[in-house]
Design a protein around this motif. Sequence first.
Motif, short mmCIF file in Angstrom:
data_model
loop_
_atom_site.label_atom_id
_atom_site.label_comp_id
_atom_site.label_asym_id
_atom_site.label_seq_id
_atom_site.Cartn_x
_atom_site.Cartn_y
_atom_site.Cartn_z
N ILE A 290 37.74 47.35 17.99
CA ILE A 290 38.46 46.27 18.66
C ILE A 290 38.57 46.56 20.16
O ILE A 290 38.35 45.67 20.99
N ILE A 291 38.91 47.79 20.51
CA ILE A 291 39.02 48.17 21.93
C ILE A 291 37.69 47.96 22.64
O ILE A 291 37.63 47.39 23.74
N ALA A 292 36.60 48.43 22.02
CA ALA A 292 35.28 48.31 22.64
C ALA A 292 34.87 46.84 22.81
O ALA A 292 34.41 46.43 23.88
N LEU A 293 35.05 46.05 21.77
CA LEU A 293 34.66 44.64 21.83
C LEU A 293 35.46 43.86 22.87
O LEU A 293 34.91 43.10 23.67
N THR A 294 36.79 44.05 22.87
CA THR A 294 37.62 43.28 23.81
C THR A 294 37.36 43.70 25.25
O THR A 294 37.40 42.86 26.16
N THR A 295 37.09 44.99 25.47
CA THR A 295 36.81 45.44 26.83
C THR A 295 35.53 44.81 27.36
O THR A 295 35.46 44.39 28.52
N LEU A 296 34.50 44.72 26.52
CA LEU A 296 33.25 44.10 26.95
C LEU A 296 33.42 42.59 27.10
O LEU A 296 32.85 41.98 28.01
N MET A 297 34.20 41.97 26.24
CA MET A 297 34.42 40.51 26.33
C MET A 297 35.23 40.15 27.58
O MET A 297 35.08 39.05 28.13
N ALA A 298 36.08 41.07 28.02
CA ALA A 298 37.03 40.75 29.10
C ALA A 298 36.35 40.30 30.38
O ALA A 298 36.85 39.41 31.09
N SER A 299 35.21 40.91 30.71
CA SER A 299 34.54 40.55 31.95
C SER A 299 34.15 39.08 31.96
O SER A 299 34.14 38.44 33.03
N LEU A 300 33.86 38.52 30.79
CA LEU A 300 33.48 37.10 30.70
C LEU A 300 34.72 36.22 30.55
O LEU A 300 34.89 35.25 31.29
N THR A 301 35.59 36.55 29.60
CA THR A 301 36.71 35.66 29.29
C THR A 301 37.71 35.59 30.44
O THR A 301 38.23 34.51 30.75
N ILE A 302 38.00 36.72 31.09
CA ILE A 302 38.96 36.69 32.19
C ILE A 302 38.38 35.96 33.39
O ILE A 302 39.07 35.17 34.05
N THR A 303 37.10 36.21 33.68
CA THR A 303 36.46 35.51 34.80
C THR A 303 36.48 34.00 34.59
O THR A 303 36.83 33.23 35.49
N LEU A 304 36.11 33.57 33.38
CA LEU A 304 36.11 32.13 33.10
C LEU A 304 37.53 31.56 33.10
O LEU A 304 37.75 30.43 33.55
N GLY A 305 38.50 32.34 32.62
CA GLY A 305 39.88 31.88 32.60
C GLY A 305 40.43 31.69 34.00
O GLY A 305 41.06 30.66 34.31
N VAL A 306 40.21 32.68 34.86
CA VAL A 306 40.68 32.57 36.25
C VAL A 306 39.98 31.40 36.95
O VAL A 306 40.62 30.62 37.67
N PHE A 307 38.68 31.28 36.72
CA PHE A 307 37.93 30.18 37.32
C PHE A 307 38.49 28.82 36.90
O PHE A 307 38.73 27.94 37.73
N GLY A 308 38.72 28.65 35.60
CA GLY A 308 39.24 27.39 35.10
C GLY A 308 40.61 27.06 35.67
O GLY A 308 40.87 25.92 36.09
N LEU A 309 41.49 28.05 35.72
CA LEU A 309 42.84 27.82 36.24
C LEU A 309 42.81 27.50 37.74
O LEU A 309 43.63 26.70 38.22
N ARG A 310 41.87 28.12 38.46
CA ARG A 310 41.76 27.83 39.90
C ARG A 310 41.14 26.46 40.16
O ARG A 310 41.57 25.75 41.08
N VAL A 311 40.19 26.08 39.34
CA VAL A 311 39.54 24.76 39.53
C VAL A 311 40.55 23.62 39.35
O VAL A 311 40.54 22.64 40.10
N ILE A 312 41.43 23.76 38.34
CA ILE A 312 42.40 22.68 38.10
C ILE A 312 43.67 22.86 38.94
O ILE A 312 44.60 22.08 38.81
N GLY A 313 43.67 23.90 39.79
CA GLY A 313 44.74 24.04 40.76
C GLY A 313 46.06 24.60 40.26
O GLY A 313 47.10 24.39 40.88
N LEU A 314 46.02 25.37 39.16
CA LEU A 314 47.26 25.93 38.61
C LEU A 314 47.61 27.29 39.19
O LEU A 314 48.77 27.70 39.18
#
Length: 315
Positions: A290-314
Motif C-alpha cells: 500500500i505504501i509503495a502504490l500510494t507513493t507512486l500514485m501521489a505524483s499523478l493524483t496530487i498534481t491533478l488535484g491541485v491543477f483542478g482546484l486551481r483551474v476552478i479558482g478554489l
Amino acid sequence: MNPWDVFLGTLEITLPVFAMVFIGLVLKRIGWIDQGFVATASALVFKGTMPTLIFLSLIQADIATAFNPGLMMYFTLATLATFLVSWGWAIWRVPYADRGVYVQGAFRGNCGIVGLALAASMYGDYGLSAGGLLLGVVILSYNALSVIILSAYRPGRKMAWLSIAKHIARNPLILAVMAALPFMMLDIALPGWLMTSGEYFASLTLPLALICIGATLSVSALRESHGSAVGASVMKMVILPALATLGAWWTGFVDRELGILFLFFASPTAAASFVMVKAMGGDARLSANIIALTTLMASLTITLGVFGLRVIGLI
C-alpha cells in the motif's frame, strides 16, 4: 491565466517534491545509498531536523494567521470520518484478515513529510507554519485510530493505551510544537547566529526525508500487490481526498486553508504505518504494498488535484 499556464505552475509545485522521491529510488538501486543510510537518515530527520524545521517555522510565524482552530477541528472530524468510511467499506468488501491493515493504509497519510513539503512548496512560510501546527492533530489522531483498527482485528492482543500515550507524548514533532508555543506567545526572539545555524540544520529535512521515502520503495512489493492493496490505494489517493476536500469546501474553507487540507488528505500512506503493522503482528507485506502504490500514485493524483482546484479558482 489559461489552463496550460495553471498546469505548468502546478508542476512547479509538485514535481520538485516527487523528483526527490524518485532520486532516492534511483540512488538505492545504483548502490549509492543503502538500508543503513536510510535508517540513520530517517532517525536524524524524525528526531532532529524536522522538529527543528517545525520549531523555527512556528516561532517566525504570524500566530494570528497560522493558528486556526477551525482548520484543526475540521481536520480531526474529517480524519475520523475517513477512518469510518474506509472501515465500513472494509467490512463490506475486504477479507477479514486484511481489514486492519487496509483501513490504516486507506486513511493514514504521510502528512509530516510529503504533506508538509508540498504545503511549503505551495504556500512558503505560511504552509510550514500552518502545516506544523496541524501536525500535532495529525500525530494524535492517526496513532490513536491506527491502534484501534489494528487491535480490532487481532483478538488475542490488548491495546496498550498507556504505551501508546507515552509514545505520542514523547513524539519529537509534538514536542517541537509545544516548545515553540512560549516563543510564539511571548514573542521571544533567538539570536541571529542561532537562527542561521538552525536554518542550516532544518534545511536538511525535506530533501533527506523524501530521498529516504524513495529509497524504501520496493519494486518487488509492487509486483506482489493484490486486490486489497490496490483497493486501499485507490481509497487513499482518490476517494477519501475527494470527499474530505469537498466537505472542506462545503464547510467554507477556500484558498490557502483548502489547499493545505487537500495536500494533507491527498498525501500517500505514511511509512510509519508499516512499523505499527509489524509491531502489532499484522500483514507487513500488504502494508508495504500500500505504501509503495500510494507513493507512486501521489505524483499523478496530487498534481491533478491541485491543477483542478486551481483551474476552478478554489485555491
